[in-house]
Design a protein around this motif. Structure first.
Motif, short mmCIF file in Angstrom:
data_model
loop_
_atom_site.label_atom_id
_atom_site.label_comp_id
_atom_site.label_asym_id
_atom_site.label_seq_id
_atom_site.Cartn_x
_atom_site.Cartn_y
_atom_site.Cartn_z
N CYS A 153 4.70 -0.90 3.61
CA CYS A 153 4.06 0.11 2.77
C CYS A 153 5.06 1.17 2.30
O CYS A 153 6.12 1.36 2.91
CB CYS A 153 2.94 0.82 3.55
N LYS A 154 4.70 1.86 1.24
CA LYS A 154 5.38 3.09 0.86
C LYS A 154 4.71 4.22 1.63
O LYS A 154 3.48 4.26 1.74
CB LYS A 154 5.25 3.35 -0.64
N VAL A 155 5.52 5.15 2.17
CA VAL A 155 4.97 6.19 3.04
C VAL A 155 5.32 7.57 2.51
O VAL A 155 6.50 7.87 2.25
CB VAL A 155 5.48 6.04 4.48
N ASP A 209 0.83 -1.20 0.00
CA ASP A 209 0.00 0.00 0.00
C ASP A 209 0.87 1.26 0.00
O ASP A 209 1.99 1.25 0.51
CB ASP A 209 -0.89 0.05 1.25
N THR A 210 0.32 2.33 -0.55
CA THR A 210 0.93 3.65 -0.41
C THR A 210 0.11 4.43 0.61
O THR A 210 -1.11 4.59 0.45
CB THR A 210 0.97 4.40 -1.75
N VAL A 211 0.78 4.88 1.67
CA VAL A 211 0.12 5.54 2.79
C VAL A 211 0.52 7.01 2.84
O VAL A 211 1.71 7.33 2.80
CB VAL A 211 0.49 4.85 4.13
N LEU A 212 -0.46 7.89 2.94
CA LEU A 212 -0.23 9.33 3.10
C LEU A 212 -0.57 9.74 4.52
O LEU A 212 -1.62 9.35 5.05
CB LEU A 212 -1.11 10.10 2.11
N VAL A 213 0.30 10.52 5.16
CA VAL A 213 0.03 11.04 6.49
C VAL A 213 0.45 12.50 6.55
O VAL A 213 1.53 12.87 6.10
CB VAL A 213 0.72 10.20 7.59
N ASN A 214 -0.45 13.35 7.06
CA ASN A 214 -0.12 14.75 7.26
C ASN A 214 0.21 14.99 8.74
O ASN A 214 0.04 14.09 9.57
CB ASN A 214 -1.23 15.68 6.77
N ALA A 215 0.73 16.20 9.05
CA ALA A 215 1.28 16.45 10.38
C ALA A 215 2.23 15.30 10.75
O ALA A 215 2.22 14.79 11.87
CB ALA A 215 0.19 16.61 11.44
N ALA A 216 3.03 14.91 9.78
CA ALA A 216 3.78 13.66 9.88
C ALA A 216 4.91 13.70 10.89
O ALA A 216 5.41 12.66 11.32
CB ALA A 216 4.34 13.28 8.51
N ASP A 230 0.55 7.41 -8.81
CA ASP A 230 -0.55 6.44 -8.90
C ASP A 230 -1.63 6.67 -7.85
O ASP A 230 -2.64 5.96 -7.83
CB ASP A 230 -0.02 5.02 -8.77
N GLY A 231 -1.40 7.61 -6.92
CA GLY A 231 -2.39 7.88 -5.89
C GLY A 231 -2.07 7.16 -4.58
O GLY A 231 -0.97 6.63 -4.38
N TYR A 232 -3.07 7.11 -3.70
CA TYR A 232 -2.86 6.63 -2.33
C TYR A 232 -3.92 5.59 -1.96
O TYR A 232 -5.11 5.79 -2.21
CB TYR A 232 -2.92 7.80 -1.35
#
Length: 329
Positions: free
Chosen positions: A168-170, A144-151, A210-212
């Motif tokens: 995962c890809k982060v 999975d590709t994971v997006l996190v803000n306030a990382a 490719d998105g998240y």
């Protein structure tokens, strides 16, 4: 008898909290009765949730809400030994008397080599928020590709490292070049400074064309409105916080999310970590193991002195902290 100092909410916050919104009080504590214990604070936590919860749950004049690591200094309760440490949700105060109800002992496997303040951060509520949010809400899978803000915050920094452990890809974003460098150092694959990129949409697309698959949202507002359009089909979104909205005097008006939710068939779920309170020991033991193995790294922004609680809280809301914001008494 002991004298406690306590910070109370003098005035409900309007916009960003100000030092004048708080008042420092002294409280004379009575002698212990049978079954009671006296505790003194060692480390206190300041967290984003305190801002919206103060409006929802507190009256002016109440002691500010919050959690601390406390040491037992006197005991008339055989279940609690003098010198031992507990986690207590008793607010911003230096001393307090307890029957023992609601106190949580530090895990018995806690090593002397680790600061006990981690029980308020990476191995505490913020770390558990990351743990259960990823496993139970995002349901991450290898690849999975994971997006996190306030990382680079207390939750986000653990989210990214747990996602890497899960294969995962982060992709992370933060608000300073120092934070970006820190996140790269602890293993994030792609990181950008959201304050300096010309276009948030372009930065997100460049980081993952490719998105998240998963989006762990601590921020809300404009960031979430842009990011939702970059989710993959059947993507999962865990909504943990909305720090970009907490201090607004006028509510923000964002674009509607129904189109991407429908056409990408997304799952979006808000959560509060106490849903899994019966599994906290499981989560703590897992996080403690990964910290000791070096798979999860941590950083604490420590402010010295109980009198500086309001300054630490305001600074945290302004994003001045790297990692977990802690006050050491």
């Amino acid at each position: 008898m002991a004298t406690a100092k306590a910070w109370v909410l003098k005035k409900h916050f309007e916009g960003f909290p100000k030092p004048s919104d708080f008042d420092l009080k002294k409280i004379e504590l009575p002698k212990l009765k049978d079954g009671e214990i006296l505790l003194e604070s060692v480390f206190l936590s300041v967290d984003p949730y305190m801002r919206p919860y103060s409006k929802r749950d507190m009256k002016e004049g109440d002691i500010m809400i919050g959690t601390q690591v406390a040491r037992i200094t006197e005991s008339k309760n055989p279940a609690f030994v003098v010198g031992s440490f507990v986690i207590a949700n008793v607010g911003w105060r230096t001393h307090f008397i307890s029957s023992g109800k609601g106190l949580r002992a530090l895990p018995s496997t806690w090593p002397e080599s680790l600061p006990r303040s981690l029980a308020l951060g990476t191995v505490g509520m913020p770390g558990l928020t990351a743990y259960f949010g990823l496993l139970e809400v995002c349901k991450i899978k290898p690849g999975d590709t994971v997006l996190v803000n306030a990382a680079a915050g207390a939750v986000g920094s653990v989210v990214g490292q747990l996602a890497k452990i899960g294969g995962c890809k982060v992709v992370g974003c933060a608000g300073s070049d120092q934070k970006v460098a820190y996140l790269k150092n602890i293993g994030f694959d792609e990181v950008f400074n959201y304050k300096t990129v010309p276009s948030l949409e372009e930065a997100l697309h460049k980081a993952s064309p490719d998105g998240y698959d998963c989006f762990f949202d601590n921020v809300g507002g404009e960031f979430a409105s842009v990011a939702i359009h970059q989710m993959k089909k059947y993507g999962r979104i865990a909504v943990c916080g909305a720090i970009s909205l907490y201090n607004d005097l006028v509510p923000q008006k964002g674009p509607y999310i129904q189109y991407p939710m429908i056409f990408k068939e997304l799952q979006m779920e808000g959560f509060i970590v106490h849903r899994w309170i019966n599994r906290w020991e499981e989560g703590q033991q897992a996080l403690l193991k990964w910290v000791l193995e070096g798979k999860i790294k941590y950083h604490e922004q420590i402010t010295e002195g109980f009198d500086n609680m309001p300054a630490a809280f305001i600074g945290m809301l302004k994003g001045e902290n790297l990692g977990k914001a802690i006050v050491k008494v």
